[in-house]
Design a protein around this motif. Structure first.
Motif, short mmCIF file in Angstrom:
data_model
loop_
_atom_site.label_atom_id
_atom_site.label_comp_id
_atom_site.label_asym_id
_atom_site.label_seq_id
_atom_site.Cartn_x
_atom_site.Cartn_y
_atom_site.Cartn_z
N MET A 1 0.91 -1.18 0.16
CA MET A 1 -0.17 0.14 0.31
C MET A 1 1.06 1.25 0.12
O MET A 1 0.60 2.18 -0.78
CB MET A 1 -0.92 -0.01 1.10
N GLN A 2 2.02 1.15 0.61
CA GLN A 2 3.00 2.27 0.73
C GLN A 2 3.43 2.67 -0.51
O GLN A 2 3.30 3.78 -0.88
CB GLN A 2 4.04 2.12 1.79
N MET A 3 3.56 1.91 -1.47
CA MET A 3 4.17 1.90 -2.65
C MET A 3 3.18 2.86 -3.50
O MET A 3 3.65 3.67 -4.25
CB MET A 3 4.98 0.76 -3.39
N LEU A 4 1.91 2.38 -3.38
CA LEU A 4 0.75 2.99 -4.43
C LEU A 4 0.60 4.35 -3.67
O LEU A 4 0.64 5.39 -4.68
CB LEU A 4 -0.53 2.06 -4.04
N TYR A 5 0.70 4.78 -2.39
CA TYR A 5 0.82 6.11 -1.90
C TYR A 5 1.80 6.78 -2.47
O TYR A 5 1.91 8.13 -3.04
CB TYR A 5 0.89 5.91 -0.38
N TRP A 6 2.98 6.44 -2.55
CA TRP A 6 4.46 7.01 -2.99
C TRP A 6 4.25 7.29 -4.71
O TRP A 6 4.62 8.58 -4.96
CB TRP A 6 5.67 6.42 -2.74
N LEU A 7 3.53 6.48 -5.32
CA LEU A 7 3.65 6.62 -6.65
C LEU A 7 2.57 7.59 -6.84
O LEU A 7 2.53 8.69 -7.60
CB LEU A 7 2.84 5.43 -7.45
N LYS A 8 1.38 7.71 -6.11
CA LYS A 8 0.27 8.63 -6.37
C LYS A 8 0.70 10.07 -5.85
O LYS A 8 0.34 11.11 -6.72
CB LYS A 8 -1.09 8.44 -5.58
N ARG A 9 1.44 10.10 -4.88
CA ARG A 9 1.94 11.53 -4.49
C ARG A 9 3.10 11.99 -5.17
O ARG A 9 3.68 13.10 -5.12
CB ARG A 9 2.25 11.42 -3.05
N GLY A 10 3.72 11.17 -5.92
CA GLY A 10 4.91 11.56 -6.79
C GLY A 10 6.12 11.54 -5.96
O GLY A 10 7.32 11.89 -6.49
N ILE A 11 6.20 10.74 -4.94
CA ILE A 11 7.59 10.49 -4.00
C ILE A 11 8.48 9.79 -4.91
O ILE A 11 9.78 10.00 -4.90
CB ILE A 11 6.90 10.05 -2.70
N ALA A 12 8.04 8.56 -5.25
CA ALA A 12 8.67 7.73 -6.25
C ALA A 12 8.06 7.74 -7.74
O ALA A 12 6.76 7.89 -7.77
CB ALA A 12 8.51 6.34 -5.91
N LYS A 13 8.95 7.77 -8.59
CA LYS A 13 8.46 7.99 -10.09
C LYS A 13 8.38 6.74 -10.95
O LYS A 13 7.89 6.78 -12.04
CB LYS A 13 9.11 9.23 -10.73
N ASN A 14 9.23 5.74 -10.46
CA ASN A 14 9.23 4.72 -11.08
C ASN A 14 9.65 3.35 -10.39
O ASN A 14 9.80 3.46 -9.20
CB ASN A 14 10.47 4.93 -12.14
#
Length: 59
Positions: free
Chosen positions: A1-14
């Motif tokens: 779930m954390q990775m989905l949050y990071w993707l949505k917020r732009g914290i991780a881009k790829n």
């Protein structure tokens, strides 16, 4: 779930950034995202099982 949050917020881009943040292999990230893509949030239930199965053998 954390990775989905990071993707949505732009914290991780790829995949590479996610792998670094989660300390997992890029192939693992790809497999998790595929499970999400194919099964939605219901498909992500197996994320927890993955961790349990892999750490079970450490003890």
């Amino acid at each position: 779930m954390q990775m989905l949050y990071w993707l949505k917020r732009g914290i991780a881009k790829n995949h590479k950034e996610l792998a670094q943040l989660l300390q997992r292999n890029e192939a693992t990230i790809s497999r998790w995202l595929l499970k999400y893509h194919c099964g939605g949030l219901a498909g992500t239930n197996s994320f927890a099982n993955y961790h349990i199965k892999t750490t079970e053998n450490w003890y």
